[in-house]
Enzyme design. Sequence first.
Site, mmCIF file in Angstrom:
data_model
loop_
_atom_site.group_PDB
_atom_site.id
_atom_site.type_symbol
_atom_site.label_atom_id
_atom_site.label_comp_id
_atom_site.label_asym_id
_atom_site.label_seq_id
_atom_site.Cartn_x
_atom_site.Cartn_y
_atom_site.Cartn_z
ATOM 1 N N LYS A 68 0.625 4.786 8.381
ATOM 2 C CA LYS A 68 1.219 5.163 7.093
ATOM 3 C C LYS A 68 0.156 5.293 6.016
ATOM 4 C CE LYS A 68 2.410 1.926 4.540
ATOM 5 N NZ LYS A 68 1.830 1.067 3.462
ATOM 6 N N LYS A 100 -7.200 1.398 -2.842
ATOM 7 C CA LYS A 100 -6.814 0.960 -1.495
ATOM 8 C C LYS A 100 -7.029 2.074 -0.483
ATOM 9 C CE LYS A 100 -5.278 -1.687 1.757
ATOM 10 N NZ LYS A 100 -3.964 -2.334 1.814
ATOM 11 N N THR A 132 0.869 -1.172 0.000
ATOM 12 C CA THR A 132 0.000 0.000 0.000
ATOM 13 C C THR A 132 0.903 1.217 0.000
ATOM 14 O OG1 THR A 132 -1.780 -1.138 1.161
ATOM 15 C CG2 THR A 132 -1.799 1.271 1.232
#
Length: 293
Positions: A245, A177, A102
């Site tokens: 993150k 995502k 990701t």
Amino acid sequence: MGIQANHTKVGFIGIGVMGKSMAGHLMKVGYPLHIYTRTMSKATELIDQGAAWHQSPATLAAECDVIITMVGYPKDVEEIYLGEQGLLKQSKAGTYLIDMTTSSPLLAADIYKQAKERQMHALDAPVSGGDVGAREARLSIMVGGDQEDYEAMLPIFQLMGTNVVLQGKAGAGQHTKMCNQIAIASNMIGVCEALAYAKSSGLDPDTVLQSIATGAAGSWSLSNLAPRMIAGNFEPGFYIKHFIKDMGIALESAEAMGLKTPGLALAASLYKQLAEQGYEDKGTQALYKVWME
């Protein structure tokens, strides 16, 4: 290039909580597997099963027809692909490069552009489903890139996931995502508050789950992570530090588009509190500690 088990050499960089299972599925059907991870001990099981270990991404790149990366942060992706010893400079023309980390949509688009200039094929293909989805080959895989490259790699994707969708051009997989992580972020707050409410009102949280998990409140997090919360099991299926993150990427992308995401911002602030308390290596279900404490 035709993709064939026993013939197509696949490289896998990043043998972590999810990567280990994903790489294992490829080995089971006969793909010659080449692996690299910073901590060799994480790859011992795959090496014992016949995977070839490499000292660097560069030596792996020279051997492989398809290279999959599943690392931690965008800076890791940037180093592995764009560095002096990176995949874009060390791989052969015709190589398929698949980043399943990701990461940043902008970085994905840049890797695609540079790969095309070098006659390589690049796809961004982040996943959802956690450690269980990876182990059971039931991941949702969100792909960005060219249609023909997607179709060429579909046999490999289908060994790791059951819901594989081409979302659009390079970077589209990463944007998708972000949608996934935004939906999870606010939902996790709801799951924690529901369990805290159940406990405070004297209910048995396990019994409450029997009623609400299959109704309108149902979600993957409620079915899979709420039982871990109740049991006090906060070991990682997906690390808090990695979710922070992801939320950071989503917040930056949303801001660039002029989109307000208050639910995401609240979730990010709560998870950062946990990280500051030393829980960054716990699973995302450890958010429940905010209400426990």
